[in-house]
Design a protein around this motif. Structure first.
Motif, PDB file in Angstrom:
ATOM      1  N   ILE A   3     -27.183 -18.672  41.112  1.00  0.00           N
ATOM      2  CA  ILE A   3     -27.084 -18.452  39.674  1.00  0.00           C
ATOM      3  C   ILE A   3     -25.683 -18.777  39.159  1.00  0.00           C
ATOM      4  O   ILE A   3     -25.536 -19.343  38.069  1.00  0.00           O
ATOM      5  CB  ILE A   3     -27.481 -17.003  39.326  1.00  0.00           C
ATOM      6  N   LYS A   4     -24.655 -18.480  39.934  1.00  0.00           N
ATOM      7  CA  LYS A   4     -23.286 -18.754  39.501  1.00  0.00           C
ATOM      8  C   LYS A   4     -23.082 -20.260  39.312  1.00  0.00           C
ATOM      9  O   LYS A   4     -22.493 -20.698  38.326  1.00  0.00           O
ATOM     10  CB  LYS A   4     -22.294 -18.202  40.533  1.00  0.00           C
ATOM     11  N   LYS A   5     -23.600 -21.065  40.220  1.00  0.00           N
ATOM     12  CA  LYS A   5     -23.475 -22.521  40.128  1.00  0.00           C
ATOM     13  C   LYS A   5     -24.243 -23.041  38.913  1.00  0.00           C
ATOM     14  O   LYS A   5     -23.775 -23.929  38.193  1.00  0.00           O
ATOM     15  CB  LYS A   5     -23.998 -23.166  41.423  1.00  0.00           C
ATOM     16  N   ILE A   6     -25.417 -22.496  38.670  1.00  0.00           N
ATOM     17  CA  ILE A   6     -26.217 -22.896  37.514  1.00  0.00           C
ATOM     18  C   ILE A   6     -25.464 -22.581  36.223  1.00  0.00           C
ATOM     19  O   ILE A   6     -25.393 -23.403  35.309  1.00  0.00           O
ATOM     20  CB  ILE A   6     -27.598 -22.207  37.527  1.00  0.00           C
ATOM     21  N   ALA A   7     -24.880 -21.386  36.157  1.00  0.00           N
ATOM     22  CA  ALA A   7     -24.121 -20.983  34.973  1.00  0.00           C
ATOM     23  C   ALA A   7     -22.928 -21.916  34.751  1.00  0.00           C
ATOM     24  O   ALA A   7     -22.647 -22.317  33.620  1.00  0.00           O
ATOM     25  CB  ALA A   7     -23.659 -19.541  35.110  1.00  0.00           C
ATOM     26  N   GLU A   8     -22.222 -22.267  35.817  1.00  0.00           N
ATOM     27  CA  GLU A   8     -21.085 -23.183  35.703  1.00  0.00           C
ATOM     28  C   GLU A   8     -21.543 -24.551  35.204  1.00  0.00           C
ATOM     29  O   GLU A   8     -20.896 -25.157  34.344  1.00  0.00           O
ATOM     30  CB  GLU A   8     -20.386 -23.323  37.058  1.00  0.00           C
ATOM     31  N   ASP A   9     -22.652 -25.041  35.743  1.00  0.00           N
ATOM     32  CA  ASP A   9     -23.179 -26.337  35.322  1.00  0.00           C
ATOM     33  C   ASP A   9     -23.597 -26.320  33.852  1.00  0.00           C
ATOM     34  O   ASP A   9     -23.349 -27.274  33.109  1.00  0.00           O
ATOM     35  CB  ASP A   9     -24.360 -26.751  36.197  1.00  0.00           C
ATOM     36  N   LEU A  10     -24.225 -25.226  33.437  1.00  0.00           N
ATOM     37  CA  LEU A  10     -24.619 -25.097  32.036  1.00  0.00           C
ATOM     38  C   LEU A  10     -23.403 -25.062  31.115  1.00  0.00           C
ATOM     39  O   LEU A  10     -23.388 -25.665  30.044  1.00  0.00           O
ATOM     40  CB  LEU A  10     -25.475 -23.846  31.826  1.00  0.00           C
ATOM     41  N   ARG A  11     -22.352 -24.351  31.558  1.00  0.00           N
ATOM     42  CA  ARG A  11     -21.122 -24.285  30.769  1.00  0.00           C
ATOM     43  C   ARG A  11     -20.480 -25.666  30.653  1.00  0.00           C
ATOM     44  O   ARG A  11     -20.039 -26.074  29.569  1.00  0.00           O
ATOM     45  CB  ARG A  11     -20.136 -23.300  31.418  1.00  0.00           C
ATOM     46  N   THR A  12     -20.472 -26.417  31.753  1.00  0.00           N
ATOM     47  CA  THR A  12     -19.927 -27.777  31.740  1.00  0.00           C
ATOM     48  C   THR A  12     -20.734 -28.670  30.799  1.00  0.00           C
ATOM     49  O   THR A  12     -20.167 -29.423  29.999  1.00  0.00           O
ATOM     50  CB  THR A  12     -19.927 -28.371  33.163  1.00  0.00           C
ATOM     51  N   LEU A  13     -22.043 -28.566  30.872  1.00  0.00           N
ATOM     52  CA  LEU A  13     -22.913 -29.352  30.010  1.00  0.00           C
ATOM     53  C   LEU A  13     -22.677 -28.989  28.537  1.00  0.00           C
ATOM     54  O   LEU A  13     -22.560 -29.874  27.682  1.00  0.00           O
ATOM     55  CB  LEU A  13     -24.376 -29.112  30.389  1.00  0.00           C
ATOM     56  N   ALA A  14     -22.591 -27.703  28.238  1.00  0.00           N
ATOM     57  CA  ALA A  14     -22.351 -27.261  26.867  1.00  0.00           C
ATOM     58  C   ALA A  14     -21.008 -27.775  26.354  1.00  0.00           C
ATOM     59  O   ALA A  14     -20.902 -28.233  25.209  1.00  0.00           O
ATOM     60  CB  ALA A  14     -22.400 -25.741  26.787  1.00  0.00           C
ATOM     61  N   ASP A  15     -19.979 -27.717  27.191  1.00  0.00           N
ATOM     62  CA  ASP A  15     -18.664 -28.220  26.790  1.00  0.00           C
ATOM     63  C   ASP A  15     -18.711 -29.714  26.509  1.00  0.00           C
ATOM     64  O   ASP A  15     -18.126 -30.199  25.535  1.00  0.00           O
ATOM     65  CB  ASP A  15     -17.620 -27.930  27.869  1.00  0.00           C
TER      66      ASP A  15
END
Length: 70
Positions: A3-15
Protein backbone atom coordinates in the motif's frame (compact mmCIF):
# COMPACT_ATOMS: atom_id res chain seq x y z
CA UNK A 1 2.96 -4.44 -4.20
CA UNK A 2 2.34 -2.85 -0.85
CA UNK A 3 0.00 0.00 0.00
CA UNK A 4 2.85 2.42 0.75
CA UNK A 5 4.28 1.94 -2.77
CA UNK A 6 0.84 2.42 -4.32
CA UNK A 7 0.34 5.63 -2.34
CA UNK A 8 3.75 6.94 -3.45
CA UNK A 9 2.97 6.12 -7.08
CA UNK A 10 -0.40 7.84 -6.85
CA UNK A 11 1.24 10.92 -5.31
CA UNK A 12 3.82 10.98 -8.12
CA UNK A 13 1.09 10.65 -10.73
CA UNK A 14 -0.97 13.42 -9.11
CA UNK A 15 2.07 15.72 -9.00
CA UNK A 16 2.79 15.05 -12.67
CA UNK A 17 -0.80 15.75 -13.67
CA UNK A 18 -0.85 18.91 -11.59
CA UNK A 19 2.31 20.13 -13.31
CA UNK A 20 0.85 19.46 -16.77
CA UNK A 21 -2.29 21.41 -15.90
CA UNK A 22 -0.26 24.39 -14.70
CA UNK A 23 1.80 24.30 -17.91
CA UNK A 24 -1.35 24.33 -20.02
CA UNK A 25 -2.76 27.28 -18.06
CA UNK A 26 0.48 29.22 -18.56
CA UNK A 27 0.49 28.52 -22.30
CA UNK A 28 -3.16 29.48 -22.60
CA UNK A 29 -2.59 32.75 -20.70
CA UNK A 30 0.35 33.62 -22.93
CA UNK A 31 -1.66 33.18 -26.11
CA UNK A 32 -3.18 36.50 -27.06
CA UNK A 33 -5.75 36.55 -29.78
CA UNK A 34 -5.83 39.61 -31.92
CA UNK A 35 -9.23 41.06 -32.70
CA UNK A 36 -10.60 39.95 -36.03
CA UNK A 37 -12.64 43.13 -36.47
CA UNK A 38 -12.00 46.72 -35.54
CA UNK A 39 -14.38 48.61 -33.28
CA UNK A 40 -15.25 50.83 -36.24
CA UNK A 41 -16.33 47.81 -38.29
CA UNK A 42 -18.47 46.54 -35.44
CA UNK A 43 -20.07 49.95 -34.91
CA UNK A 44 -20.88 50.20 -38.63
CA UNK A 45 -22.60 46.82 -38.66
CA UNK A 46 -24.55 47.51 -35.48
CA UNK A 47 -25.57 50.95 -36.75
CA UNK A 48 -26.91 49.40 -39.95
CA UNK A 49 -28.84 46.79 -37.97
CA UNK A 50 -30.28 49.50 -35.73
CA UNK A 51 -31.37 51.57 -38.73
CA UNK A 52 -33.09 48.49 -40.17
CA UNK A 53 -35.37 48.08 -37.16
CA UNK A 54 -33.24 45.98 -34.83
CA UNK A 55 -32.47 48.72 -32.31
CA UNK A 56 -33.65 46.72 -29.30
CA UNK A 57 -31.66 43.63 -30.31
CA UNK A 58 -28.55 45.76 -30.92
CA UNK A 59 -28.94 47.39 -27.50
CA UNK A 60 -29.40 43.97 -25.84
CA UNK A 61 -26.28 42.61 -27.56
CA UNK A 62 -24.23 45.60 -26.46
CA UNK A 63 -25.40 45.18 -22.87
CA UNK A 64 -24.85 41.41 -22.96
CA UNK A 65 -21.21 41.81 -24.02
CA UNK A 66 -20.44 44.55 -21.50
CA UNK A 67 -20.61 47.56 -23.78
CA UNK A 68 -23.27 49.53 -22.00
CA UNK A 69 -25.89 49.64 -19.30
CA UNK A 70 -29.59 49.02 -19.73
Amino acid sequence: MDIKKIAEDLRTLADDLEGKTEEKIEVKNNEKKEPTHTIEEIRAVLSGKSENGFTEQVRDAIVKFGGGAK
